[in-house]
Scaffold this active site. Structure first.
Site, PDB file in Angstrom:
ATOM      1  N   SER A  16      21.402  12.936  24.872  1.00 33.38           N
ATOM      2  CA  SER A  16      19.958  13.058  25.126  1.00 33.38           C
ATOM      3  C   SER A  16      19.239  12.620  23.863  1.00 33.38           C
ATOM      4  O   SER A  16      19.529  13.121  22.765  1.00 33.38           O
ATOM      5  CB  SER A  16      19.601  14.508  25.422  1.00 33.38           C
ATOM      6  OG  SER A  16      18.221  14.702  25.169  1.00 33.38           O
ATOM      7  N   HIS A  41      20.895   9.920  28.425  1.00 33.05           N
ATOM      8  CA  HIS A  41      20.099  10.922  29.146  1.00 33.05           C
ATOM      9  C   HIS A  41      18.690  10.972  28.545  1.00 33.05           C
ATOM     10  O   HIS A  41      18.529  11.124  27.333  1.00 33.05           O
ATOM     11  CB  HIS A  41      20.808  12.272  28.988  1.00 33.05           C
ATOM     12  CG  HIS A  41      20.185  13.427  29.692  1.00 33.05           C
ATOM     13  ND1 HIS A  41      20.467  13.745  31.005  1.00 33.05           N
ATOM     14  CD2 HIS A  41      19.306  14.374  29.257  1.00 33.05           C
ATOM     15  CE1 HIS A  41      19.799  14.842  31.352  1.00 33.05           C
ATOM     16  NE2 HIS A  41      19.077  15.237  30.308  1.00 33.05           N
ATOM     17  N   ASP A  43      15.015  12.894  28.643  1.00 33.38           N
ATOM     18  CA  ASP A  43      14.353  14.139  29.045  1.00 33.38           C
ATOM     19  C   ASP A  43      12.849  13.956  29.120  1.00 33.38           C
ATOM     20  O   ASP A  43      12.183  13.813  28.090  1.00 33.38           O
ATOM     21  CB  ASP A  43      14.681  15.240  28.026  1.00 33.38           C
ATOM     22  CG  ASP A  43      16.111  15.707  28.168  1.00 33.38           C
ATOM     23  OD1 ASP A  43      16.486  16.099  29.283  1.00 33.38           O
ATOM     24  OD2 ASP A  43      16.851  15.674  27.167  1.00 33.38           O
ATOM     25  N   MET A  45       9.269  15.504  29.915  1.00 35.58           N
ATOM     26  CA  MET A  45       8.615  16.829  29.978  1.00 35.58           C
ATOM     27  C   MET A  45       7.101  16.667  30.022  1.00 35.58           C
ATOM     28  O   MET A  45       6.557  15.816  29.319  1.00 35.58           O
ATOM     29  CB  MET A  45       8.976  17.641  28.736  1.00 35.58           C
ATOM     30  CG  MET A  45      10.468  17.779  28.510  1.00 35.58           C
ATOM     31  SD  MET A  45      10.773  18.768  27.056  1.00 35.58           S
ATOM     32  CE  MET A  45      12.567  18.737  27.024  1.00 35.58           C
ATOM     33  N   HIS A  74      16.011  12.770  33.461  1.00 36.91           N
ATOM     34  CA  HIS A  74      15.910  14.183  33.839  1.00 36.91           C
ATOM     35  C   HIS A  74      14.432  14.568  33.813  1.00 36.91           C
ATOM     36  O   HIS A  74      13.840  14.703  32.746  1.00 36.91           O
ATOM     37  CB  HIS A  74      16.742  15.007  32.834  1.00 36.91           C
ATOM     38  CG  HIS A  74      16.653  16.489  33.012  1.00 36.91           C
ATOM     39  ND1 HIS A  74      17.082  17.380  32.051  1.00 36.91           N
ATOM     40  CD2 HIS A  74      16.199  17.249  34.047  1.00 36.91           C
ATOM     41  CE1 HIS A  74      16.890  18.618  32.481  1.00 36.91           C
ATOM     42  NE2 HIS A  74      16.349  18.562  33.678  1.00 36.91           N
ATOM     43  N   MET A  76      11.600  16.976  33.957  1.00 39.63           N
ATOM     44  CA  MET A  76      11.180  18.382  33.857  1.00 39.63           C
ATOM     45  C   MET A  76       9.663  18.372  33.987  1.00 39.63           C
ATOM     46  O   MET A  76       8.922  18.623  33.031  1.00 39.63           O
ATOM     47  CB  MET A  76      11.641  18.969  32.519  1.00 39.63           C
ATOM     48  CG  MET A  76      13.132  19.245  32.488  1.00 39.63           C
ATOM     49  SD  MET A  76      13.753  19.491  30.823  1.00 39.63           S
ATOM     50  CE  MET A  76      13.989  17.796  30.363  1.00 39.63           C
ATOM     51  N   MET A 145      21.386  23.499  34.376  1.00 41.17           N
ATOM     52  CA  MET A 145      20.878  23.795  33.037  1.00 41.17           C
ATOM     53  C   MET A 145      21.711  24.929  32.451  1.00 41.17           C
ATOM     54  O   MET A 145      21.871  25.978  33.089  1.00 41.17           O
ATOM     55  CB  MET A 145      19.408  24.229  33.090  1.00 41.17           C
ATOM     56  CG  MET A 145      18.417  23.143  33.421  1.00 41.17           C
ATOM     57  SD  MET A 145      18.455  21.667  32.375  1.00 41.17           S
ATOM     58  CE  MET A 145      18.221  22.347  30.732  1.00 41.17           C
ATOM     59  N   ASP A 187      23.778  20.662  31.035  1.00 43.01           N
ATOM     60  CA  ASP A 187      22.761  20.244  30.083  1.00 43.01           C
ATOM     61  C   ASP A 187      22.242  21.431  29.290  1.00 43.01           C
ATOM     62  O   ASP A 187      21.643  22.353  29.853  1.00 43.01           O
ATOM     63  CB  ASP A 187      21.617  19.580  30.875  1.00 43.01           C
ATOM     64  CG  ASP A 187      20.557  18.982  29.980  1.00 43.01           C
ATOM     65  OD1 ASP A 187      20.692  19.042  28.744  1.00 43.01           O
ATOM     66  OD2 ASP A 187      19.577  18.436  30.530  1.00 43.01           O
TER      67      ASP A 187
HETATM   68  C1  DX5 Z   1      16.553  20.590  27.442  1.00 44.41           C
HETATM   69  C2  DX5 Z   1      16.977  19.188  27.787  1.00 44.41           C
HETATM   70  C3  DX5 Z   1      18.274  18.807  27.195  1.00 44.41           C
HETATM   71  C4  DX5 Z   1      18.321  18.878  25.697  1.00 44.41           C
HETATM   72  C5  DX5 Z   1      19.720  19.120  25.268  1.00 44.41           C
HETATM   73  O1  DX5 Z   1      15.399  20.893  28.120  1.00 44.41           O
HETATM   74  O2  DX5 Z   1      17.072  19.008  29.186  1.00 44.41           O
HETATM   75  O3  DX5 Z   1      18.728  17.558  27.694  1.00 44.41           O
HETATM   76  O4  DX5 Z   1      17.826  17.732  25.086  1.00 44.41           O
HETATM   77  O5  DX5 Z   1      19.735  19.316  23.899  1.00 44.41           O
HETATM   78  P1  DX5 Z   1      20.914  20.144  23.181  1.00 44.41           P
HETATM   79  O6  DX5 Z   1      22.199  19.439  23.516  1.00 44.41           O
HETATM   80  O7  DX5 Z   1      20.569  20.061  21.725  1.00 44.41           O
HETATM   81  O8  DX5 Z   1      20.876  21.543  23.730  1.00 44.41           O
HETATM   82 ZN    ZN Z   2      18.097  17.096  29.992  1.00 41.21          ZN
END
Ligand code: DX5
Ligand code: ZN
Length: 232
Positions: A16, A41, A43, A45, A74, A76, A145, A187
């Site tokens: 990620s 990946h 993320d 948000m 992903h 969110m 998650m 994740d």
């Molecule tokens: C959290 C994300 C993850 C995050 C993982 O909301 O969906 O993908 O970046 O980061 P680590 O591996 O550092 O927990």
């Molecule tokens: Zn993620």
């Protein structure tokens, strides 16, 4: 030539970029690719579904320019159905959204599949696996998650190992052919200490943020520590 998610060798490592150095994103992606990761990946948000804001389709397009690896987006975000088309057009090969984020899970999965890309459903730690059962046939992957979504660098929630195992059993009980069996992605908090237990519980795709992109080590060192933990 882009690799399809169905051609992925598992266990697969999906860094990620959330904890990457965004000032040199292209080279960070290329370092991960050179270290042999299977996918990237991303993320997304929105500051509403999760208490943090990251980036949108423009960054997905920039990553698309930087690599031929599959791009796993992903979402969110609230009302993901309003943004599926934009992320598919930006170059995503896989899109997951949260079951808690829309009342229209079935329709949104169809919307992703209409773009001929892989569709995934993401579940927060407190969300029951029951949410996946009714739509399992539409899923290319399930994203469990293993932390609460919103931030990189959080600790793996140990109770999630049992949930991974229960999802493994639920999927295996369907006796689906290889190409139709949804993959299990985990994740959050995946690092050298947690990747092997998660693999043993049945996970196949491993999202790794701070264990790959960190000021504390080179990308290739992070990836090889994860690989050796997987094969130990
Ligand atoms: C959290 C994300 C993850 C995050 C993982 O909301 O969906 O993908 O970046 O980061 P680590 O591996 O550092 O927990
Ligand atoms: Zn993620």
């Amino acid at each position: 030539m882009r690799t399809s998610v169905r051609q992925l060798a598992t266990p697969a490592i999906a860094p990620s970029i959330l904890t990457a150095d965004f000032g040199r994103l292209r080279s960070q992606i290329q370092e991960a690719e050179a270290a042999g990761v299977e996918l990237i990946h991303l993320d997304v948000m929105d500051g509403q579904f999760v208490p943090n804001i990251s980036f949108g389709p423009l960054v997905v397009s920039a990553v698309r320019e930087a690599t031929n690896l599959p791009i796993d987006v992903h979402l969110m975000i609230a009302t993901p159905e309003n943004f599926i088309d934009a992320f598919a057009e930006a170059g995503a090969d896989m899109i997951s959204f949260h079951t808690e984020a829309t009342p229209h899970v079935h329709r949104t999965l169809q919307q992703i599949r209409n773009h001929d890309i892989a569709a995934g459903l993401a579940l927060n730690p407190a969300t029951s696996l029951t949410a996946t059962g009714e739509v399992l046939d539409l899923l290319d992957f399930v994203l469990l998650m293993t932390v609460n979504p919103g931030f990189g660098g959080q600790a793996f929630i140990p109770e999630m190992l049992d949930k991974i195992g229960r999802l493994r059993e639920m999927i295996d009980a369907r006796n689906l052919e290889d190409g139709k069996r949804p993959l299990i992605e985990v994740d959050g908090g995946i690092k050298r200490e947690t990747i092997r237990p998660a693999f043993d519980a049945g996970a196949e795709l491993f999202v790794c943020g701070s264990s790959v992109f960190s000021e504390k080590h080179h990308v290739s060192e992070g990836v090889s520590a994860l690989r050796s933990a997987l094969s130990s």
